[in-house]
Design an enzyme around this catalytic site. Structure first.
Site, PDB file in Angstrom:
ATOM      1  N   GLU A   1      15.163  -5.278  13.230  1.00 18.83           N
ATOM      2  CA  GLU A   1      13.718  -5.475  13.373  1.00 18.83           C
ATOM      3  C   GLU A   1      13.207  -5.147  14.771  1.00 18.83           C
ATOM      4  OE1 GLU A   1      13.127  -9.501  12.076  1.00 18.83           O
ATOM      5  OE2 GLU A   1      12.847  -8.894   9.987  1.00 18.83           O
ATOM      6  N   GLU A  49      35.927 -13.444   7.060  1.00 17.03           N
ATOM      7  CA  GLU A  49      35.591 -14.206   8.265  1.00 17.03           C
ATOM      8  C   GLU A  49      36.808 -14.854   8.905  1.00 17.03           C
ATOM      9  OE1 GLU A  49      34.361 -18.646   7.037  1.00 17.03           O
ATOM     10  OE2 GLU A  49      32.852 -17.145   6.532  1.00 17.03           O
TER      11      GLU A  49
END
Length: 294
Positions: free
Chosen positions: A79, A110
């Protein structure tokens, strides 16, 4: 047990709630996310101040995370280009499980410390880079591996976690604890823990962009007008910031590829767009300083 994993004592019979009460339980709990970010504000301010000279020297923002935390890092990174014209190559995110994990959960990714270290090292971090390490639990091995690789390269590391005394915040140079406590649905950190991380990232990156002269007053004057809506926004911002007529603003924007900062300086200083660009460059991109120097 981690606070984020502890069952909430406020809603032990959540499954018995009628729909209005169920919705209110989720909404009301989000206020705890705001409180957590407010409590972390001093550390966020420190992170901005520490990051600023490195970014001014050409460094990048590098994000590392897994699951919801990792996706929020990706979101913040992508963004920055349309909002502040921040170069895409200077906001890069790595995610446990790779790019496909943005859309499909890759369970187990993870837990790989070595992969986190390798993925971060593959970005060839430098001492001017700033690494934002994100883990709700605060102990995600992938993220800890990324921190280790970043610190080995001399990059600034900022760790975000939702549990106190977490390894991610302890091993990063700047630890930011967003203590959101137990979730309405036990362990579902996509709820208020995720909200707090999103707010913290927005706050950090937006404050950094203000310090980099991407904002004039409270106007986003360095946006990238990549669609019709943003072209209209660029025009409205130019009119507001310069005080010029819409017709005059349109004409100047057409000459500078709809770069609001250039248009504002050109209109207020009464110069051409090339001279406006030169004045902005001399003022380190600050509209205020460019106007005072004219």
């Amino acid at each position: 047990m981690l606070k984020t994993e502890t069952p909430s004592t406020r809603h032990p019979d959540l499954d018995l709630y009628d729909t209005p009460d169920l919705v209110n339980a989720f909404v009301d709990d989000q206020f705890e996310a705001v409180k957590a970010v407010q409590a972390a504000a001093p550390r966020l301010a420190e992170a901005v101040e520490r990051a600023l000279p490195r970014i001014k020297a050409g460094g990048r923002l590098l994000y590392a995370g897994a699951g919801t935390s990792g996706r929020l890092g990706v979101l913040d990174s992508v963004e920055l280009y349309p909002t502040f014209s921040w170069p895409r190559e200077r906001a890069v995110a790595i995610l446990a499980g790779g790019q496909s994990a943005m859309f499909v959960a890759v369970e187990g990714a993870e837990d790989d410390t070595a992969q986190g270290s390798a993925d971060l090292a593959a970005l060839q971090p430098t001492a001017n880079d700033v690494v934002l390490a994100l883990a709700a639990s605060g102990g995600t091995p992938y993220v800890l591996g990324a921190i280790a690789a970043a610190r080995a390269a001399g990059a600034l590391t900022i760790g975000f976690a939702n549990n106190p005394d977490a390894p991610v915040t302890a091993q990063a140079e700047i630890g930011i604890t967003l203590d959101t406590g137990p979730e309405v649905i036990s362990g579902s950190t996509r709820l208020k823990a995720g909200s707090a991380q999103k707010m913290a990232l927005n706050t950090f990156s937006s404050a950094l962009m203000v310090r980099l002269n991407k904002v004039y007053g409270n106007l986003m004057v360095d946006l990238k007008p990549t669609n019709a809506k943003l072209v209209r926004r660029a025009l409205a911002l130019t009119v507001r910031a310069s005080g010029a007529s819409e017709e005059a603003a349109k004409a100047v924007l057409a000459q500078c590829d709809h770069h609001v900062k250039v248009a504002v300086v050109a209109l207020k200083n009464g110069v051409g767009v090339d001279e406006a660009r030169a004045q902005l460059e001399a003022a380190d991109g600050s509209i205020r300083r460019a106007l005072k120097a004219a």
